[in-house]
Design a protein around this motif. Structure first.
Motif, PDB file in Angstrom:
ATOM      1  N   GLN A  69     -44.859  10.101 -13.755  1.00 42.90           N
ATOM      2  CA  GLN A  69     -44.512   9.675 -14.746  1.00 42.90           C
ATOM      3  C   GLN A  69     -43.805   8.660 -15.088  1.00 42.90           C
ATOM      4  OE1 GLN A  69     -44.721  12.218 -17.072  1.00 42.90           O
ATOM      5  NE2 GLN A  69     -45.427  13.963 -15.250  1.00 42.90           N
ATOM      6  N   LEU A  72     -47.270   6.325 -15.024  1.00 44.48           N
ATOM      7  CA  LEU A  72     -47.476   6.451 -16.357  1.00 44.48           C
ATOM      8  C   LEU A  72     -47.109   5.934 -17.509  1.00 44.48           C
ATOM      9  CD1 LEU A  72     -49.008  10.187 -16.027  1.00 44.48           C
ATOM     10  CD2 LEU A  72     -49.848   8.426 -17.164  1.00 44.48           C
ATOM     11  N   ARG A 111     -53.039  10.908 -14.952  1.00 46.07           N
ATOM     12  CA  ARG A 111     -52.270  12.737 -16.406  1.00 46.07           C
ATOM     13  C   ARG A 111     -52.669  14.036 -15.354  1.00 46.07           C
ATOM     14  NH1 ARG A 111     -50.058  10.980 -20.089  1.00 46.07           N
ATOM     15  NH2 ARG A 111     -50.854   9.059 -21.771  1.00 46.07           N
ATOM     16  N   ASP A 112     -54.387  14.088 -14.726  1.00 46.61           N
ATOM     17  CA  ASP A 112     -54.944  14.968 -13.529  1.00 46.61           C
ATOM     18  C   ASP A 112     -53.459  15.317 -12.570  1.00 46.61           C
ATOM     19  OD1 ASP A 112     -56.733  15.880 -16.129  1.00 46.61           O
ATOM     20  OD2 ASP A 112     -57.810  14.360 -14.471  1.00 46.61           O
ATOM     21  N   HIS A 161     -57.127  17.410 -18.059  1.00 44.12           N
ATOM     22  CA  HIS A 161     -55.783  17.375 -18.961  1.00 44.12           C
ATOM     23  C   HIS A 161     -55.908  17.952 -19.807  1.00 44.12           C
ATOM     24  CE1 HIS A 161     -56.887  13.151 -19.302  1.00 44.12           C
ATOM     25  NE2 HIS A 161     -56.251  13.238 -20.232  1.00 44.12           N
TER      26      HIS A 161
END
Length: 271
Positions: A69, A72, A111-112, A161
């Motif tokens: 997180q 990202l 994200r996946d 995602h």
């Protein structure tokens, strides 16, 4: 909670570098992500366990979620280049930044990975005594099909995602249909068992079939949904003592008798 450079690079191999620029730029965001994790996922019960040395596996799952997180959150700000080991070196005058296409591909991959990390974290928390009764458990596990990895397992590793986001409305529709057929009371019973890691041997195959029905609904195969639903109801109807909650609330709905207009009926209709 401290995430070392080696731990960070083990979680995100694309951030591997002989230098510390990437790690140093992401490190300040670890605390922000961890606070979000505590508020949104862990709660007081999960936080206490994650910071306890006796729950090493859970701590590792939390670190993975936090690292992904945080990365990202700042990824677009990092002027990355492509190296033999992947993305991870800050651009210099001698090296050009990675192309937008490669960066976008990496964002999708991350994200996946973040969704898989979320699913793994929830699985670990479900085995933690007391977490299943928290608000975080109820907010994160709203249906039996709560984990991105379930969709990947049933539809293949190419699921992304984007597919997961598109499936959310369909998952909710399928869940509502199951509630109408099996009863809200029995579905809530199954959800409580999942959240608390206390699924019985009798309920386990029912949950498995429910997840297959949800997946078929997501795929748009309504004929297969009807077939699976009939088989599921037949299994439940065959042993109402074993599935007592369904027997009390779901069975009467699925097997109600049509009103018989006879003279001794309380609401006899003349005509």
């Amino acid at each position: 909670m401290e995430i070392t450079k080696s731990e960070f690079e083990e979680i995100l191999s694309v951030a591997t570098s002989s230098h510390v620029e990437v790690y140093d730029k992401v490190k300040p965001h670890f605390s922000v992500s961890y606070n979000e994790c505590k508020a949104d996922v862990l709660g007081a019960v999960g936080t206490s366990a994650a910071e306890d040395e006796q729950h090493a596996a859970l701590t590792a799952d939390v670190k993975r979620w936090v690292a992904l997180q945080a990365f990202l959150a700042v990824f677009r700000q990092l002027d990355l280049v492509l190296t033999p080991t992947g993305f991870g070196v800050i651009s210099t005058n001698q090296m050009a930044p990675a192309s937008k296409q490669r960066v976008d591909a990496l964002v999708g991959h991350l994200r996946d990975s973040a969704l898989r990390a979320h699913g793994q974290l929830l699985s670990s928390l479900c085995q933690l005594s007391g977490w299943g009764a928290t608000d975080q458990a109820k907010e994160n596990i709203t249906t039996l099909f709560y984990d991105f990895r379930m969709l990947q397992k049933m539809q293949g590793p190419a699921v992304s995602h984007i597919d997961w986001q598109a499936a959310q409305r369909l998952i909710a529709e399928a869940d509502e249909t199951l509630r109408l057929k099996l009863s809200p009371q029995y579905m809530d019973h199954l959800l409580d068992a999942v959240r608390s890691g206390s699924v019985s041997a009798d309920d386990k195959p029912i949950i498995f079939q429910c997840r297959h029905i949800i997946n078929l609904w997501v795929c748009g195969d309504q004929d297969a949904v009807k077939l699976k639903m009939r088989r599921l109801l037949s299994q439940l109807d065959a042993d109402l003592e074993k599935y007592a909650i369904y027997g009390e609330f779901g069975y009467p709905v699925n097997h109600h008798e049509n009103f018989q207009n006879t003279q001794d009926s309380p609401a006899f209709i003349f005509g």
